[in-house]
Design an enzyme around this catalytic site. Structure first.
Site, mmCIF file in Angstrom:
data_model
loop_
_atom_site.group_PDB
_atom_site.id
_atom_site.type_symbol
_atom_site.label_atom_id
_atom_site.label_comp_id
_atom_site.label_asym_id
_atom_site.label_seq_id
_atom_site.Cartn_x
_atom_site.Cartn_y
_atom_site.Cartn_z
ATOM 1 N N CYS A 1 15.413 4.137 9.426
ATOM 2 C CA CYS A 1 15.595 5.291 8.416
ATOM 3 C C CYS A 1 16.756 5.122 7.541
ATOM 4 O O CYS A 1 16.655 3.907 6.999
ATOM 5 C CB CYS A 1 16.062 6.513 9.763
ATOM 6 S SG CYS A 1 17.740 6.341 10.197
ATOM 7 N N THR A 2 17.316 6.171 7.203
ATOM 8 C CA THR A 2 18.309 6.017 6.134
ATOM 9 C C THR A 2 19.601 5.617 6.512
ATOM 10 O O THR A 2 20.103 4.434 6.186
ATOM 11 C CB THR A 2 18.547 7.426 5.520
ATOM 12 O OG1 THR A 2 17.095 7.906 5.008
ATOM 13 C CG2 THR A 2 19.291 7.432 4.011
ATOM 14 N N GLY A 3 20.432 6.314 7.210
ATOM 15 C CA GLY A 3 21.706 5.994 7.712
ATOM 16 C C GLY A 3 22.065 5.561 9.039
ATOM 17 O O GLY A 3 23.095 5.216 9.260
ATOM 18 N N ASN A 4 20.828 5.106 9.632
ATOM 19 C CA ASN A 4 20.847 4.613 11.018
ATOM 20 C C ASN A 4 21.697 5.347 12.153
ATOM 21 O O ASN A 4 22.602 4.856 12.868
ATOM 22 C CB ASN A 4 21.184 3.053 10.919
ATOM 23 C CG ASN A 4 20.816 2.521 12.224
ATOM 24 O OD1 ASN A 4 21.609 1.451 12.451
ATOM 25 N ND2 ASN A 4 20.021 2.636 13.002
ATOM 26 N N THR A 5 21.943 6.692 11.965
ATOM 27 C CA THR A 5 22.882 7.458 12.771
ATOM 28 C C THR A 5 22.408 8.530 13.548
ATOM 29 O O THR A 5 22.678 9.108 14.505
ATOM 30 C CB THR A 5 24.159 8.106 12.085
ATOM 31 O OG1 THR A 5 23.407 8.905 10.950
ATOM 32 C CG2 THR A 5 24.857 7.143 11.350
ATOM 33 N N CYS A 6 20.904 9.030 13.032
ATOM 34 C CA CYS A 6 20.164 10.035 13.757
ATOM 35 C C CYS A 6 18.958 9.560 14.302
ATOM 36 O O CYS A 6 18.897 9.180 15.575
ATOM 37 C CB CYS A 6 20.011 11.232 12.677
ATOM 38 S SG CYS A 6 21.689 11.684 11.937
ATOM 39 N N ARG A 7 17.844 9.643 13.397
ATOM 40 C CA ARG A 7 16.541 9.242 13.869
ATOM 41 C C ARG A 7 16.264 7.863 14.434
ATOM 42 O O ARG A 7 15.695 7.558 15.512
ATOM 43 C CB ARG A 7 15.453 9.306 12.664
ATOM 44 C CG ARG A 7 15.390 10.846 12.279
ATOM 45 C CD ARG A 7 14.355 10.764 11.073
ATOM 46 N NE ARG A 7 15.280 10.457 10.049
ATOM 47 C CZ ARG A 7 15.025 10.322 8.765
ATOM 48 N NH1 ARG A 7 13.733 10.801 8.039
ATOM 49 N NH2 ARG A 7 15.829 9.795 7.625
ATOM 50 N N ASP B 1 14.227 14.353 8.784
ATOM 51 C CA ASP B 1 15.640 13.881 8.980
ATOM 52 C C ASP B 1 16.540 15.086 9.483
ATOM 53 O O ASP B 1 16.473 16.317 9.055
ATOM 54 C CB ASP B 1 16.514 13.314 7.586
ATOM 55 C CG ASP B 1 17.765 12.501 7.907
ATOM 56 O OD1 ASP B 1 18.374 12.664 9.118
ATOM 57 O OD2 ASP B 1 18.353 12.132 7.130
#
Length: 155
Positions: free
Chosen positions: A7-13, A112
């Protein structure tokens, strides 16, 4: 088999998907060599999972508190047998790094939840769970079919 979730930040999805997929793969295959990891196209190495991601996963019996973000890199992409991208943009970013990876990428099309209330994370987690359960079932069928073909050749 190595699965990489991007994903983008590797903190949620992607940490939620990683936790879910690890759980599903362990159910389906036991401890039989499946590795699941995650990374982000714009991750800050070492960031913790978002509080609401942790809470949504805890409600599903999965602990992602020890997760630390990683920036996706060439070796992660090259080593992966399957890459699960959250959006087309993530798929394109992976292909930009390793063009030959295109055939092993699957897009989940997940919005997101970053910065949203816990309920949005819960909805995201449920949709991830549905898609990843289907994927696990599909992989299990493929593995069983490979096993049947191998046994038929040996007989």
């Amino acid at each position: 088999m190595i699965v990489l979730v991007v994903c983008t930040g590797n903190t949620c999805r992607s940490p939620m998907a990683e936790g879910l997929l690890k759980s599903f793969m362990k159910e389906a295959f036991g401890e039989s060599g499946w590795q699941v990891g995650s990374a982000g196209t714009a991750a800050l190495d070492g960031d913790e999972a978002a509080e609401n991601a942790i809470a949504a996963m805890e409600e599903m019996g999965i602990d992602i508190r020890s997760h630390r973000a990683r920036l996706v890199n060439l070796s992660m992409i090259e080593d992966a047998d399957l890459i699960l991208a959250m959006t087309e943009r993530h798929r394109d970013a992976v292909i930009a790094l390793v063009p030959d990876a295109a055939d092993k990428i699957r897009v989940l099309a997940m919005a997101d939840p970053y910065g949203m209330p816990l309920e949005v994370y819960r909805e995201c987690a449920l949709e991830l769970s549905r898609q990843l359960r289907e994927l696990t079932d599909e992989i299990k069928k493929e593995e069983e079919e490979k096993g049947r073909k191998k046994n038929n050749r040996e007989e």
